[in-house]
Design a protein around this motif. Structure first.
Motif, PDB file in Angstrom:
ATOM      1  N   VAL A 215       4.179  -2.588  21.102  1.00 21.08           N
ATOM      2  CA  VAL A 215       4.548  -2.131  22.448  1.00 21.08           C
ATOM      3  C   VAL A 215       3.718  -0.917  22.840  1.00 21.08           C
ATOM      4  O   VAL A 215       3.186  -0.833  23.951  1.00 21.08           O
ATOM      5  CB  VAL A 215       6.054  -1.818  22.521  1.00 21.08           C
ATOM      6  N   MET A 216       3.600   0.053  21.926  1.00 22.57           N
ATOM      7  CA  MET A 216       2.838   1.256  22.240  1.00 22.57           C
ATOM      8  C   MET A 216       1.366   0.941  22.456  1.00 22.57           C
ATOM      9  O   MET A 216       0.724   1.506  23.353  1.00 22.57           O
ATOM     10  CB  MET A 216       3.023   2.294  21.135  1.00 22.57           C
ATOM     11  N   GLU A 217       0.806   0.034  21.652  1.00 19.23           N
ATOM     12  CA  GLU A 217      -0.598  -0.321  21.819  1.00 19.23           C
ATOM     13  C   GLU A 217      -0.844  -0.994  23.167  1.00 19.23           C
ATOM     14  O   GLU A 217      -1.907  -0.816  23.767  1.00 19.23           O
ATOM     15  CB  GLU A 217      -1.044  -1.257  20.691  1.00 19.23           C
ATOM     16  N   ALA A 218       0.150  -1.738  23.659  1.00 18.13           N
ATOM     17  CA  ALA A 218       0.006  -2.390  24.958  1.00 18.13           C
ATOM     18  C   ALA A 218       0.118  -1.401  26.110  1.00 18.13           C
ATOM     19  O   ALA A 218      -0.538  -1.560  27.142  1.00 18.13           O
ATOM     20  CB  ALA A 218       1.064  -3.485  25.111  1.00 18.13           C
ATOM     21  N   CYS A 219       0.934  -0.359  25.938  1.00 18.00           N
ATOM     22  CA  CYS A 219       1.257   0.543  27.048  1.00 18.00           C
ATOM     23  C   CYS A 219       0.414   1.814  27.082  1.00 18.00           C
ATOM     24  O   CYS A 219       0.312   2.449  28.140  1.00 18.00           O
ATOM     25  CB  CYS A 219       2.732   0.941  26.978  1.00 18.00           C
ATOM     26  N   ILE A 220      -0.150   2.211  25.954  1.00 19.21           N
ATOM     27  CA  ILE A 220      -0.771   3.529  25.827  1.00 19.21           C
ATOM     28  C   ILE A 220      -2.237   3.375  25.442  1.00 19.21           C
ATOM     29  O   ILE A 220      -2.566   2.641  24.509  1.00 19.21           O
ATOM     30  CB  ILE A 220      -0.005   4.377  24.796  1.00 19.21           C
ATOM     31  N   ALA A 221      -3.109   4.065  26.145  1.00 21.56           N
ATOM     32  CA  ALA A 221      -4.540   3.939  25.883  1.00 21.56           C
ATOM     33  C   ALA A 221      -4.959   4.690  24.631  1.00 21.56           C
ATOM     34  O   ALA A 221      -5.804   4.225  23.874  1.00 21.56           O
ATOM     35  CB  ALA A 221      -5.328   4.439  27.094  1.00 21.56           C
ATOM     36  N   ASP A 222      -4.383   5.870  24.415  1.00 18.37           N
ATOM     37  CA  ASP A 222      -4.768   6.711  23.275  1.00 18.37           C
ATOM     38  C   ASP A 222      -3.505   7.097  22.506  1.00 18.37           C
ATOM     39  O   ASP A 222      -2.778   8.005  22.893  1.00 18.37           O
ATOM     40  CB  ASP A 222      -5.495   7.963  23.781  1.00 18.37           C
ATOM     41  N   LEU A 223      -3.273   6.419  21.396  1.00 17.10           N
ATOM     42  CA  LEU A 223      -2.039   6.639  20.637  1.00 17.10           C
ATOM     43  C   LEU A 223      -1.995   8.007  19.972  1.00 17.10           C
ATOM     44  O   LEU A 223      -0.917   8.455  19.558  1.00 17.10           O
ATOM     45  CB  LEU A 223      -1.875   5.538  19.583  1.00 17.10           C
ATOM     46  N   THR A 224      -3.120   8.693  19.867  1.00 19.52           N
ATOM     47  CA  THR A 224      -3.094  10.031  19.269  1.00 19.52           C
ATOM     48  C   THR A 224      -2.356  11.026  20.156  1.00 19.52           C
ATOM     49  O   THR A 224      -2.017  12.123  19.707  1.00 19.52           O
ATOM     50  CB  THR A 224      -4.517  10.554  19.000  1.00 19.52           C
ATOM     51  N   ARG A 225      -2.121  10.677  21.407  1.00 22.85           N
ATOM     52  CA  ARG A 225      -1.374  11.553  22.304  1.00 22.85           C
ATOM     53  C   ARG A 225       0.134  11.474  22.082  1.00 22.85           C
ATOM     54  O   ARG A 225       0.881  12.281  22.626  1.00 22.85           O
ATOM     55  CB  ARG A 225      -1.664  11.177  23.756  1.00 22.85           C
ATOM     56  N   ILE A 226       0.579  10.500  21.313  1.00 21.19           N
ATOM     57  CA  ILE A 226       2.017  10.281  21.117  1.00 21.19           C
ATOM     58  C   ILE A 226       2.438  10.951  19.814  1.00 21.19           C
ATOM     59  O   ILE A 226       1.897  10.662  18.742  1.00 21.19           O
ATOM     60  CB  ILE A 226       2.335   8.772  21.083  1.00 21.19           C
ATOM     61  N   SER A 227       3.433  11.829  19.903  1.00 21.70           N
ATOM     62  CA  SER A 227       3.887  12.568  18.724  1.00 21.70           C
ATOM     63  C   SER A 227       4.649  11.663  17.771  1.00 21.70           C
ATOM     64  O   SER A 227       5.135  10.587  18.146  1.00 21.70           O
ATOM     65  CB  SER A 227       4.791  13.724  19.152  1.00 21.70           C
ATOM     66  N   GLU A 228       4.784  12.120  16.532  1.00 25.17           N
ATOM     67  CA  GLU A 228       5.539  11.368  15.539  1.00 25.17           C
ATOM     68  C   GLU A 228       6.989  11.214  15.965  1.00 25.17           C
ATOM     69  O   GLU A 228       7.614  10.163  15.726  1.00 25.17           O
ATOM     70  CB  GLU A 228       5.460  12.064  14.178  1.00 25.17           C
ATOM     71  N   GLN A 229       7.533  12.237  16.601  1.00 29.10           N
ATOM     72  CA  GLN A 229       8.916  12.141  17.084  1.00 29.10           C
ATOM     73  C   GLN A 229       9.071  11.003  18.081  1.00 29.10           C
ATOM     74  O   GLN A 229      10.034  10.234  18.013  1.00 29.10           O
ATOM     75  CB  GLN A 229       9.341  13.459  17.748  1.00 29.10           C
ATOM     76  N   ARG A 230       8.118  10.867  19.003  1.00 30.51           N
ATOM     77  CA  ARG A 230       8.208   9.786  19.988  1.00 30.51           C
ATOM     78  C   ARG A 230       8.042   8.420  19.315  1.00 30.51           C
ATOM     79  O   ARG A 230       8.662   7.435  19.720  1.00 30.51           O
ATOM     80  CB  ARG A 230       7.149   9.982  21.071  1.00 30.51           C
ATOM     81  N   ARG A 231       7.228   8.340  18.285  1.00 33.88           N
ATOM     82  CA  ARG A 231       7.062   7.078  17.559  1.00 33.88           C
ATOM     83  C   ARG A 231       8.383   6.662  16.901  1.00 33.88           C
ATOM     84  O   ARG A 231       8.792   5.500  16.977  1.00 33.88           O
ATOM     85  CB  ARG A 231       5.974   7.206  16.492  1.00 33.88           C
ATOM     86  N   LEU A 232       9.041   7.616  16.259  1.00 37.00           N
ATOM     87  CA  LEU A 232      10.315   7.314  15.607  1.00 37.00           C
ATOM     88  C   LEU A 232      11.365   6.900  16.632  1.00 37.00           C
ATOM     89  O   LEU A 232      12.179   5.999  16.379  1.00 37.00           O
ATOM     90  CB  LEU A 232      10.782   8.533  14.806  1.00 37.00           C
ATOM     91  N   GLU A 233      11.355   7.548  17.787  1.00 34.25           N
ATOM     92  CA  GLU A 233      12.303   7.188  18.836  1.00 34.25           C
ATOM     93  C   GLU A 233      12.030   5.778  19.358  1.00 34.25           C
ATOM     94  O   GLU A 233      12.964   5.028  19.668  1.00 34.25           O
ATOM     95  CB  GLU A 233      12.214   8.193  19.982  1.00 34.25           C
ATOM     96  N   ALA A 234      10.750   5.401  19.428  1.00 35.66           N
ATOM     97  CA  ALA A 234      10.407   4.051  19.871  1.00 35.66           C
ATOM     98  C   ALA A 234      10.930   3.008  18.898  1.00 35.66           C
ATOM     99  O   ALA A 234      11.430   1.948  19.304  1.00 35.66           O
ATOM    100  CB  ALA A 234       8.892   3.925  20.026  1.00 35.66           C
ATOM    101  N   VAL A 235      10.821   3.288  17.606  1.00 36.53           N
ATOM    102  CA  VAL A 235      11.351   2.360  16.601  1.00 36.53           C
ATOM    103  C   VAL A 235      12.864   2.226  16.749  1.00 36.53           C
ATOM    104  O   VAL A 235      13.417   1.118  16.675  1.00 36.53           O
ATOM    105  CB  VAL A 235      10.981   2.832  15.178  1.00 36.53           C
ATOM    106  N   GLU A 236      13.548   3.342  16.975  1.00 40.01           N
ATOM    107  CA  GLU A 236      14.988   3.298  17.149  1.00 40.01           C
ATOM    108  C   GLU A 236      15.368   2.493  18.392  1.00 40.01           C
ATOM    109  O   GLU A 236      16.357   1.754  18.383  1.00 40.01           O
ATOM    110  CB  GLU A 236      15.542   4.730  17.251  1.00 40.01           C
ATOM    111  N   GLU A 237      14.584   2.616  19.458  1.00 41.05           N
ATOM    112  CA  GLU A 237      14.835   1.821  20.668  1.00 41.05           C
ATOM    113  C   GLU A 237      14.725   0.323  20.355  1.00 41.05           C
ATOM    114  O   GLU A 237      15.520  -0.483  20.846  1.00 41.05           O
ATOM    115  CB  GLU A 237      13.841   2.202  21.761  1.00 41.05           C
TER     116      GLU A 237
END
Length: 370
Positions: free
Chosen positions: A187-209
């Motif tokens: 999902v993140m790869e489809a929506c976000i051009a540069d994944l380095t801009r996304i913090s680890e906290q946001r990644r964990l929250e995405a998994v929980e979603e």
């Protein structure tokens, strides 16, 4: 249409990654709507409402709502069938728009500054067109307004699913084959051009979603039926009739900001400029190196454009709320974390129609001009 302005970065709150804003269940018309509140941090703040995209949730607005909290008293809702809201009876743009209208009326906070991303952009355009009494300003981020060349969208590969009877069962089966971590990454790869801009906290929250989606038996059906409703609205927009989303966009009269990412893989990148041309009182901000959810990928840049919109729409010439320090003209100065926006047209940064800069996590600075 005119170029969007950018409010000075140093007038925004300091860089930080807030946790998701607290949420609550509200029973509305017999079903539960989940709402997250981002309380204002300064007096005089005006009400705002944030509406997510297809497959998203109210959590998609955490960073932007926090950055605007001294100007806007924010609420973000989960549309029926998504996030933590209960499923709805219909999954069409008009049905979602009706829910947004009902929420504004129920909360008695209108008129609001209305935000929409992707599907939420189509929904909020309809709300602003049909109920201008409920809307102060409109901000559209990669709005899913009609386009017919689905080769320009990763969602195009889902079209065959709509022709399969009870295609939601196939979608549910597909979901069950992937671990939440894998699905979140896709999902993140489809929506976000540069994944380095996304913090680890946001990644964990995405998994929980994603885990929440797996636990909701209705989610696959809600997703497929919503996608079907969105495609149907696209097709109807090129036929005669008053329900065309493009005709509705042309009738929007509130001050509007349209934000588009040049690396958007889900909505045709030509849609945002077209939306800005169609909506009479509009400002356009095109972001180089940014994908489908600019409010997640470059929230400070989006916040600066929103604050400039609020200043322009305010009789006092400055955004609502704040401590009185925000009277500087949009584009003045270069605050901490501002990568130094430049325009390919030679306009000053504060009036750049095409931003070629972004700010990364922790104040990291990067020039996208090349």
């Amino acid at each position: 249409m005119k170029p969007a302005a950018l409010w000075p970065d140093h007038l925004l709150p300091a860089h930080h990654v807030p946790p998701p804003w607290p949420g609550r269940n509200v029973r509305l018309d017999g079903t539960v709507t989940y709402v997250r509140d981002t309380p204002a941090t300064a007096p005089g703040a005006e009400p705002a409402l944030y509406v997510h995209g297809l497959g998203g949730s109210s959590q998609n607005w955490t960073d932007l709502a926090g950055l605007l909290a001294d100007r806007l008293d924010g609420q973000a809702i989960d549309l029926p069938g998504f996030g933590r809201s209960e499923p709805g009876r219909r999954y069409t743009v008009p049905a979602f728009a009706d829910r947004v209208v009902r929420w504004i009326e129920h909360s008695d906070r209108g008129p609001v500054h209305l935000f929409g991303n992707s599907l939420g952009g189509a929904v909020t355009v309809r709300v602003a067109a049909l109920r201008p009494d409920l809307v102060r300003t409109l901000t559209l981020i990669s709005p899913a307004l009609p386009f017919l060349d689905f080769r320009r969208s990763l969602q195009g590969r889902m079209l065959p699913l709509l022709a399969i009877p009870r295609g939601e069962r196939l979608a549910a089966w597909r979901l069950a084959q992937l671990a939440p971590e894998v699905m979140a990454q896709q999902v993140m790869e489809a929506c976000i051009a540069d994944l380095t801009r996304i913090s680890e906290q946001r990644r964990l929250e995405a998994v929980e979603e994603i885990r929440i989606r797996y636990e909701a038996a209705h989610y696959a059906a809600a997703y497929v039926r919503t996608f079907r409703g969105l495609v149907s609205s696209f097709l109807r927009s090129y036929l005669p009739g008053s329900g065309s989303l493009w005709r509705l966009a042309a009738s929007v009269r509130v001050p509007t900001l349209v934000v588009g990412g040049r690396q958007d893989r889900l909505v045709d990148v030509r849609v945002a400029p077209q939306a800005a041309r169609v909506i009479p009182d509009s400002r356009l901000l095109l972001l180089d190196g940014v994908g489908h959810v600019a409010q997640l990928e470059v929230p400070r840049t989006v916040a600066r454009a929103v604050l400039a919109l609020l200043a322009e729409a305010s009789p006092a010439g400055s955004p609502p709320g704040g401590d009185g320090t925000s009277t500087a003209q949009p584009g003045a100065g270069r605050g901490r974390g501002d990568a130094g926006a430049r325009s390919v047209t030679g306009r000053p940064a504060g009036q750049a129609s095409e931003l070629i800069a972004e700010t990364g996590e922790g104040g990291r600075r990067r020039d996208m001009a090349g």
